[in-house]
Design a protein around this motif. Sequence first.
Motif, PDB file in Angstrom:
ATOM      1  N   SER A   1      94.160  66.109  46.004  1.00 61.32           N
ATOM      2  CA  SER A   1      93.528  64.273  45.791  1.00 61.32           C
ATOM      3  C   SER A   1      95.013  64.150  47.076  1.00 61.32           C
ATOM      4  O   SER A   1      93.674  62.758  46.403  1.00 61.32           O
ATOM      5  N   ALA A   2      95.596  64.485  47.245  1.00 53.39           N
ATOM      6  CA  ALA A   2      96.737  63.682  48.192  1.00 53.39           C
ATOM      7  C   ALA A   2      96.287  64.162  49.472  1.00 53.39           C
ATOM      8  O   ALA A   2      97.746  65.407  50.028  1.00 53.39           O
ATOM      9  N   SER A   3      95.646  63.777  50.360  1.00 56.01           N
ATOM     10  CA  SER A   3      95.907  64.542  51.707  1.00 56.01           C
ATOM     11  C   SER A   3      96.631  63.948  52.620  1.00 56.01           C
ATOM     12  O   SER A   3      97.517  62.692  52.558  1.00 56.01           O
ATOM     13  N   PRO A   4      97.739  64.609  53.718  1.00 57.99           N
ATOM     14  CA  PRO A   4      98.780  63.971  54.644  1.00 57.99           C
ATOM     15  C   PRO A   4      98.364  62.846  54.793  1.00 57.99           C
ATOM     16  O   PRO A   4      96.729  62.906  55.657  1.00 57.99           O
ATOM     17  N   THR A   5      99.252  61.752  55.187  1.00 59.61           N
ATOM     18  CA  THR A   5      98.773  60.449  55.495  1.00 59.61           C
ATOM     19  C   THR A   5      99.825  60.525  57.576  1.00 59.61           C
ATOM     20  O   THR A   5      98.650  59.082  57.909  1.00 59.61           O
ATOM     21  N   GLY A   6      99.166  61.419  58.014  1.00 52.79           N
ATOM     22  CA  GLY A   6     100.138  61.039  59.207  1.00 52.79           C
ATOM     23  C   GLY A   6     100.063  62.929  59.558  1.00 52.79           C
ATOM     24  O   GLY A   6      99.454  63.907  58.893  1.00 52.79           O
ATOM     25  N   PRO A   7     100.248  62.991  60.924  1.00 50.42           N
ATOM     26  CA  PRO A   7      99.789  64.667  61.299  1.00 50.42           C
ATOM     27  C   PRO A   7     101.726  65.405  61.291  1.00 50.42           C
ATOM     28  O   PRO A   7     101.349  65.652  61.636  1.00 50.42           O
ATOM     29  N   CYS A   8     102.776  64.231  61.122  1.00 53.02           N
ATOM     30  CA  CYS A   8     103.759  65.161  60.661  1.00 53.02           C
ATOM     31  C   CYS A   8     103.391  66.208  58.992  1.00 53.02           C
ATOM     32  O   CYS A   8     103.591  65.316  57.440  1.00 53.02           O
ATOM     33  N   LEU A   9     103.730  67.498  58.722  1.00 49.63           N
ATOM     34  CA  LEU A   9     103.604  67.929  57.999  1.00 49.63           C
ATOM     35  C   LEU A   9     104.522  67.730  56.987  1.00 49.63           C
ATOM     36  O   LEU A   9     104.756  68.019  55.877  1.00 49.63           O
ATOM     37  N   LEU A  10     105.611  67.334  57.428  1.00 49.30           N
ATOM     38  CA  LEU A  10     106.930  66.966  56.664  1.00 49.30           C
ATOM     39  C   LEU A  10     106.486  65.450  55.303  1.00 49.30           C
ATOM     40  O   LEU A  10     107.653  65.637  54.654  1.00 49.30           O
ATOM     41  N   GLU A  11     105.043  64.970  55.957  1.00 45.50           N
ATOM     42  CA  GLU A  11     104.798  63.440  55.378  1.00 45.50           C
ATOM     43  C   GLU A  11     104.468  64.350  54.111  1.00 45.50           C
ATOM     44  O   GLU A  11     104.000  63.300  53.302  1.00 45.50           O
ATOM     45  N   TYR A  12     104.173  65.846  54.148  1.00 44.31           N
ATOM     46  CA  TYR A  12     103.275  65.851  52.879  1.00 44.31           C
ATOM     47  C   TYR A  12     103.553  66.030  51.831  1.00 44.31           C
ATOM     48  O   TYR A  12     104.800  66.675  51.798  1.00 44.31           O
TER      49      TYR A  12
ATOM     50  N   GLU B   1     104.337  63.162  49.610  1.00 47.23           N
ATOM     51  CA  GLU B   1     104.829  61.830  49.476  1.00 47.23           C
ATOM     52  C   GLU B   1     104.922  61.586  48.419  1.00 47.23           C
ATOM     53  O   GLU B   1     105.366  60.829  47.954  1.00 47.23           O
ATOM     54  N   HIS B   2     103.480  61.464  47.490  1.00 47.65           N
ATOM     55  CA  HIS B   2     103.406  61.214  46.232  1.00 47.65           C
ATOM     56  C   HIS B   2     103.163  62.256  45.291  1.00 47.65           C
ATOM     57  O   HIS B   2     103.116  61.656  44.092  1.00 47.65           O
ATOM     58  N   PHE B   3     103.578  63.011  45.461  1.00 45.43           N
ATOM     59  CA  PHE B   3     104.226  64.304  44.380  1.00 45.43           C
ATOM     60  C   PHE B   3     105.128  63.789  43.316  1.00 45.43           C
ATOM     61  O   PHE B   3     104.721  64.056  42.301  1.00 45.43           O
ATOM     62  N   PRO B   4     105.912  63.268  43.630  1.00 47.26           N
ATOM     63  CA  PRO B   4     107.041  62.677  41.996  1.00 47.26           C
ATOM     64  C   PRO B   4     106.276  61.268  41.818  1.00 47.26           C
ATOM     65  O   PRO B   4     106.342  61.865  40.305  1.00 47.26           O
ATOM     66  N   ALA B   5     105.029  60.239  41.489  1.00 46.72           N
ATOM     67  CA  ALA B   5     104.339  59.895  41.311  1.00 46.72           C
ATOM     68  C   ALA B   5     103.722  60.413  40.454  1.00 46.72           C
ATOM     69  O   ALA B   5     103.508  60.574  39.204  1.00 46.72           O
ATOM     70  N   PHE B   6     103.153  61.855  40.792  1.00 47.09           N
ATOM     71  CA  PHE B   6     101.877  62.711  40.225  1.00 47.09           C
ATOM     72  C   PHE B   6     102.609  62.845  38.841  1.00 47.09           C
ATOM     73  O   PHE B   6     102.019  63.803  37.480  1.00 47.09           O
ATOM     74  N   LEU B   7     103.382  63.962  38.957  1.00 51.48           N
ATOM     75  CA  LEU B   7     105.247  64.010  37.974  1.00 51.48           C
ATOM     76  C   LEU B   7     105.032  63.386  36.741  1.00 51.48           C
ATOM     77  O   LEU B   7     104.677  64.297  36.405  1.00 51.48           O
ATOM     78  N   GLU B   8     105.281  62.156  37.218  1.00 53.83           N
ATOM     79  CA  GLU B   8     105.260  61.490  36.550  1.00 53.83           C
ATOM     80  C   GLU B   8     104.341  61.205  34.980  1.00 53.83           C
ATOM     81  O   GLU B   8     104.513  60.288  34.414  1.00 53.83           O
ATOM     82  N   THR B   9     102.752  61.405  36.409  1.00 52.49           N
ATOM     83  CA  THR B   9     101.463  61.244  34.851  1.00 52.49           C
ATOM     84  C   THR B   9     101.468  62.583  33.448  1.00 52.49           C
ATOM     85  O   THR B   9     100.196  62.343  33.695  1.00 52.49           O
ATOM     86  N   VAL B  10     101.969  63.537  34.242  1.00 56.22           N
ATOM     87  CA  VAL B  10     101.992  65.025  33.548  1.00 56.22           C
ATOM     88  C   VAL B  10     103.496  65.494  32.840  1.00 56.22           C
ATOM     89  O   VAL B  10     104.518  64.684  32.808  1.00 56.22           O
ATOM     90  N   ALA B  11     103.056  66.093  31.373  1.00 59.66           N
ATOM     91  CA  ALA B  11     103.978  66.673  30.393  1.00 59.66           C
ATOM     92  C   ALA B  11     104.492  67.574  31.279  1.00 59.66           C
ATOM     93  O   ALA B  11     105.338  67.943  30.271  1.00 59.66           O
TER      94      ALA B  11
END
Length: 257
Positions: free
Chosen positions: A85-96, A98-108
């Motif tokens: 559900s979260a595609s990279p926002t740029g061509p740099c794969l290191l930026e892929y 970036e929203h994962f920590p926020a996602f983890l806060e929503t699950v137990a």
Amino acid sequence: MPAALVDEIHLAGHSRDPRLGASLLIDSHDDAVAPCVWALYRRLVARIGARPTLIERDSRVPLFDELLAECAIAAGVLARCASDSASPTGPCLLEYGEHFPAFLETVAVGGPRVADVARIDRFWTEAHIADDAQPLDSQAVVALAASDPRSIALVPHPSARWAWFDRDPASPRFEPEGGARGVLLVRPRDRVASMSLDPASFAFLDACAGGHSLAHCAQAAFDVDPDTDLAALLAKLLDAGAFSGVRDASAEREARR
């Protein structure tokens, strides 16, 4: 049932009725989650998105490692949902991711510390790929501060990332010390370094990021801890390479008059 009404998913093992067999499955919570249930769970998450997940075991409780293995399966399903559900926002794969920590806060799954670890790991990545900048010379700051601390502002280093954690973020990239604390990661030269922040140092850095004068930032630290040793605080942050420049803050001084 509408997806919006699903707040949490419960998973559990089942048993077969002694007389009817597979035609009647009993929600007994006394066995591992069956493969067919995992398949249903994957389809549900793919359809409605990630939800906090609880794995129940009321009897015939196995070794803790077996329970953790089931948690890992659920975590993998939820992580796959996040990556889809979260595609990279740029061509740099290191930026892929970036929203994962926020996602983890929503699950137990894994507990709240998992999100903290992911956030620190993300900070490390961001610090590693940030723009290069020469760290600020401490002697220059001392000389400028001695003239008028209300007229200068410290500029955080482009790689500086910091956050406050209410619990110990026991990350492999940062040795645990226990209790609530701030964490700073910065790459002033060729490698990312980390350090703990006390409440006063954290408040000081936040004020600097807001573009405030050195005097204002010092007051922010004193507001948190009146016994703050400002010289030691500033020396520690400068030695870590937390700043890369000095900005004229005279406009703020004039506005306060």
